[in-house]
Design an enzyme around this catalytic site. Structure first.
Site, short mmCIF file in Angstrom:
data_model
loop_
_atom_site.label_atom_id
_atom_site.label_comp_id
_atom_site.label_asym_id
_atom_site.label_seq_id
_atom_site.Cartn_x
_atom_site.Cartn_y
_atom_site.Cartn_z
N TYR A 5 35.06 -25.79 11.75
CA TYR A 5 34.67 -27.09 12.30
C TYR A 5 35.44 -27.44 13.58
O TYR A 5 34.93 -28.12 14.46
CB TYR A 5 34.94 -28.19 11.28
CG TYR A 5 33.89 -28.36 10.21
CD1 TYR A 5 32.53 -28.45 10.53
CD2 TYR A 5 34.25 -28.49 8.88
CE1 TYR A 5 31.57 -28.64 9.56
CE2 TYR A 5 33.29 -28.68 7.89
CZ TYR A 5 31.96 -28.75 8.24
OH TYR A 5 31.01 -28.96 7.27
N THR A 43 27.33 -21.16 11.49
CA THR A 43 28.23 -22.30 11.62
C THR A 43 28.71 -22.73 10.24
O THR A 43 28.09 -22.42 9.22
CB THR A 43 27.53 -23.51 12.25
OG1 THR A 43 26.53 -24.01 11.35
CG2 THR A 43 26.89 -23.14 13.58
N ASP A 44 29.82 -23.47 10.20
CA ASP A 44 30.08 -24.29 9.04
C ASP A 44 29.01 -25.38 9.06
O ASP A 44 28.31 -25.57 10.06
CB ASP A 44 31.50 -24.86 9.09
CG ASP A 44 32.02 -25.24 7.72
OD1 ASP A 44 31.20 -25.40 6.79
OD2 ASP A 44 33.24 -25.39 7.57
N TRP A 45 28.88 -26.11 7.99
CA TRP A 45 27.69 -26.94 7.81
C TRP A 45 27.61 -28.06 8.84
O TRP A 45 28.45 -28.93 8.91
CB TRP A 45 27.66 -27.43 6.38
CG TRP A 45 26.81 -26.55 5.50
CD1 TRP A 45 25.91 -26.98 4.56
CD2 TRP A 45 26.73 -25.12 5.47
NE1 TRP A 45 25.29 -25.90 3.95
CE2 TRP A 45 25.76 -24.74 4.50
CE3 TRP A 45 27.36 -24.10 6.18
CZ2 TRP A 45 25.42 -23.42 4.23
CZ3 TRP A 45 27.03 -22.78 5.91
CH2 TRP A 45 26.06 -22.46 4.94
N TRP A 46 26.56 -27.96 9.67
CA TRP A 46 26.27 -28.81 10.80
C TRP A 46 27.27 -28.55 11.94
O TRP A 46 28.17 -27.71 11.82
CB TRP A 46 26.24 -30.29 10.41
CG TRP A 46 25.22 -30.56 9.35
CD1 TRP A 46 23.87 -30.64 9.49
CD2 TRP A 46 25.47 -30.74 7.94
NE1 TRP A 46 23.26 -30.86 8.27
CE2 TRP A 46 24.22 -30.93 7.31
CE3 TRP A 46 26.63 -30.76 7.17
CZ2 TRP A 46 24.09 -31.14 5.95
CZ3 TRP A 46 26.52 -30.97 5.80
CH2 TRP A 46 25.25 -31.16 5.20
#
Length: 829
Positions: free
Chosen positions: A705, A736-739
């Protein structure tokens, strides 16, 4: 293989929500079958036991068959089996607690004390919150009085006091009682128990290092100390087996435990909402303490005691031009207990011009189980190329090179970093350039800082010094433009399906040439939301075949699930030991075997990609997700990650190491900028990833992130393209990490958000919906389609390059997916 229903410990029913599971709010349970593989449960128990670290033992452990034990502390029942958040959010059918585990191991526990705790804990259930990241660091303790302790002491030989802590995703530990520090209630409990009992053992059940300075208050009144890293569903039972002597304690610390928090070199640079300056540079953990402050260590890196008595003898130490080989004989010279010994090898580098720590872990090996009188020889082989240092400032005359400086390299062998003794040395007469690379991800010139180095006093002693960290000199725009791939001419739909590529009747480029820009853009993101209807219920997200047109061409939907401590779905699954527990075994073979069984569970449960292992460095003991990660040392981190990835992927499913890179705090994790020198980034925070990529070839990797030197990792061309792909040769799928955070490429204003990301070769946004100030949304943006039509925008070749990375992942997973769904697309259409 025979599967049997999981056996409940008797102290907790899986129909009740245990306190360990307060974070489990992701989705409703849609598969109520509690069946688990008994082999996986047994190996999880073994790994949790082997990762349990015995820190002190004044002839009090193991408990004998006649020992009478009074167990104090509510955590004996409300055991912390795992940390919080996606890394531990597993629908586990059972969790052993310590009291049940002790009884299972045959320990004679005091029933009156146990029943008192059972009544009190039932009447005082801890408050829990369904708000993400607001889970309890500790549980309020049951008060006792002197009479209660004295009465228990009159009936029993020894007291066992259990203290527990938890942290997790979006939940750093804090410098408060009940988190990093002990509480007044816990102190009162220890005061009364140690006053009443001649012998007391303390078990710390935690996923992070907590302050242990309070041990000094009690002196020899605390005769035994056990650090029980969160070991999953079988963890408490495993700890009980160690306490009872059923399983030998063979765990070793993967972090230094300091006298006080302020002693850690990162203490002054942790938790800031905007930026974290990695001022300690390469002097992380024991690298700092062994160099500058050995007197500030309670328990050194690699430390752990045994019930057995061992002797190590170096049989042979061979030094060559490119390799050092150490052969060590380990003998169990005791008369009672069997055990295993971990042989640790360290190196001291010359430090001619580059600052060097006093010692670095160079290799390790663990024996088999040795009975009294048995001996075994192990070999630790060290390639000199693995001992290189990175020159990010040109002080050796070879900037942006991995070098071996001239001078003496001394090698040490022992049972921990402090007790390792010199066994060999070699001298290099001249500087040796081992690998020449390019500057990447260096310090942003707009945010300069000073970093720690070694200075010497008049007697040659090490003093903390400081120098300016070298800043970036590369023109990123020029680098990116020089790396743009050629486009594959679009052909339109020629009827080629993805199985034709697998069969060798068509090339991947021929398949990609058929795809429209819209289809390529779909491959560059996951389905819009978590728990996608295209995947197994409760999934973290789905990528690949997320549209009808892609599925018609044979692109399967790929189900990703959270990890690493288990498979996070709307179904029961195993809760395996935390990353720190696994690393504390110092046994990659065991970890690989466990990971292979976990991979089999992925196949059965419908997980194609497990978001595991967690690989970030334990830079600071307060990081909430340290339980997911392995160690403060990059070599140990890399070796454990290789074991996890190789084990999982041996079953045809994918592991996805995370978080790439320098994600070392949870506070403001999506905004924080990790400001770190290129040398420290490469030697400490990237080295484990490099080992994992080169040796285990993970099918997928997840970015972090945070920003790294001013650039969010999901936009970081230097990290993902220059280092991961060009230097390390990685051709897998990066997600990606989430979003992700919205941004415009500063060098190419025609690229923003997903177009900016694709240029960095971060192939897939997971999940595919946008994130606004109001939270995640169930719609996608059109930044790719917009950018590709603009001058100086994203190119077709870049979009196709990312699609190839995604499709290679789909091709690798197709056999497992087809076996689960009973479908296949055929070889042609």
């Amino acid at each position: 293989m025979t599967l049997t229903p999981a056996v409940e410990s008797g102290a907790r029913s899986h129909t009740l929500v245990p306190v360990e599971s307060v974070a489990q709010i992701s989705s409703a349970l849609r598969d109520a079958d509690p069946t688990l593989d008994p082999r996986l449960a047994a190996l999880a128990r073994q790994a949790a036991a082997d990762g349990t670290v015995l820190l002190r033992n004044d002839r009090v452990l193991p408990f004998g068959p006649d020992s009478r034990v009074a167990v104090f502390g509510r955590v004996q029942m409300d055991w912390f089996a795992v940390g919080y958040g996606s890394g531990g959010d597993v629908k586990v059918p059972y969790v052993w607690n310590l009291l049940a585990g002790l009884r299972d191991a045959g320990v004679r526990v005091d029933d009156e004390v146990a029943e008192t705790y059972a009544r009190w804990t039932a009447a005082h259930r801890p408050a829990s919150s369904e708000v993400w990241g607001r889970w309890p660091h500790h549980l309020p303790e049951m008060p006792i009085d002197d009479d209660f302790a004295a009465a228990a002491a009159g009936r029993n030989d020894v007291a066992l006091v259990v203290v527990g802590r938890a942290a997790g995703e979006a939940r750093d530990s804090v410098l408060e009682p009940g988190s990093y520090y002990i509480t007044a209630a816990e102190t009162d409990l220890l005061d009364r128990v140690t006053a009443a009992f001649e012998r007391t053992v303390v078990v710390v059940d935690a996923g992070n290092v907590m302050d242990l300075g309070w041990l000094a208050r009690y002196g020899d009144r605390i005769a035994g100390v056990v650090y029980a890293w969160q070991g999953g569903m079988e963890g408490a039972r495993a700890v009980a087996a160690v306490l009872a002597g059923e399983i030998a304690p063979t765990g070793r610390l993967t972090d230094t435990i300091a006298e006080a928090y302020e002693d850690y070199p990162s203490a002054g640079h942790f938790g800031d909402a905007d930026a974290t300056v990695y001022a300690e540079d390469i002097f992380v953990g024991y690298r700092y303490f062994e160099t500058f402050a050995p007197e500030r260590v309670l328990f050194p890196f690699g430390f752990g005691l045994d019930y057995a008595e061992f002797e190590q003898t170096v049989i042979r130490a061979t030094t060559g031009a490119d390799r050092v080989e150490l052969v060590i004989e380990v003998a169990n010279v005791g008369a009672v207990h069997s055990g295993r010994q971990t042989v640790q090898a360290y190196v001291s580098k010359p430090g001619t011009t580059l600052a060097q720590p006093a010692r670095e872990l160079a290799g390790f090996a663990k024996t088999s189980l040795l009975a009294p009188g048995q001996r075994e020889r192990v070999t630790v082989a060290i390639d000199l190329a693995d001992l290189t240092s990175y020159d990010d400032g040109g002080s050796t005359g070879q900037r942006s090179c991995w070098v071996l400086e001239p001078g003496e390299y001394r090698f040490f062998v022992g049972t921990d970093v402090r007790r390792a003794a010199p066994v060999a040395s070699l001298t290099l007469d001249t500087l040796r350039v081992v690998r020449r690379v390019h500057e990447a991800a260096a310090v942003d010139p707009t945010t300069p800082f000073r970093r720690m180095i070694v200075q010497r006093d008049v007697d040659g002693g090490a003093l903390v010094g400081w120098e300016d960290a070298p800043v970036a000199t590369v023109d990123r725009r020029e680098r990116v433009l020089g790396d743009l791939p050629a486009a594959i001419p679009l052909t339109g739909d020629r009827g080629i399906v993805l199985d034709a590529v697998a069969a060798g009747t068509a090339s991947l480029d021929e398949f990609v040439a058929q795809l429209t820009v819209d289809e390529l853009a779909l491959l560059s993101r996951g389905d819009l939301t978590m728990d996608s209807p295209l995947g197994t219920p409760g999934n973290a997200g789905v990528l690949g075949g997320i549209s009808e047109s892609l599925r018609a061409k044979g692109v399967r939907p790929v189900t990703a699930t959270d990890g690493p401590s288990g498979i996070r779905l709307s179904a029961f699954a195993s809760l395996i030991p935390s990353g720190t527990a696994l690393a504390s075994t110092w046994d990659p073979g065991l970890v690989r075997e466990l990971a292979a069984l976990h991979g089999q569970e992925m196949v059965r449960k419908g997980s194609d990609v497990l978001l595991s292992p967690g690989m970030n460095i334990h830079r600071n003991p307060l990081c909430g997700r340290n339980f997911e990660y392995f160690s403060e040392d990059p070599l140990l981190t890399g070796r454990m990650a290789v074991a996890v990835v190789a084990g999982v992927q041996s079953q045809g499913v994918a592991a996805c190491p995370k978080h790439f890179a320098a994600n070392n705090q949870e506070e403001s994790r999506t905004r924080n900028d990790s400001q770190v020198s290129e040398r420290a980034l490469r030697e400490i925070y990237l080295r484990g990833f490099e080992l994992c990529v080169r040796e285990a070839r993970p099918m997928a990797i997840m970015t972090s992130y945070n920003k790294v030197n001013g650039v969010w990792s999901h936009y970081h061309h230097d990290l993902v393209t220059a280092v991961l792909r060009h230097e390390w040769g990685y051709d897998g799928c990066v997600i990606t990490d989430w979003w992700m955070e919205s941004a415009v490429d500063p060098d190419f204003p025609a690229l923003e958000d997903n177009a900016y990301r694709v240029r960095a070769q971060v192939d897939v946004l997971m999940p595919g919906g946008v994130k606004t100030e109001d939270g995640p949304e169930a719609y996608a943006d059109d930044t790719i389609q917009d950018s590709i039509t603009r001058a100086d925008g994203l190119t077709l070749g870049e979009l196709q390059r990312g699609a190839r990375n995604v499709l290679r992942l789909v091709l690798s997973l197709a056999p497992v997916i087809d076996a689960r769904t009973g479908e296949g697309s055929g070889a042609a259409r």
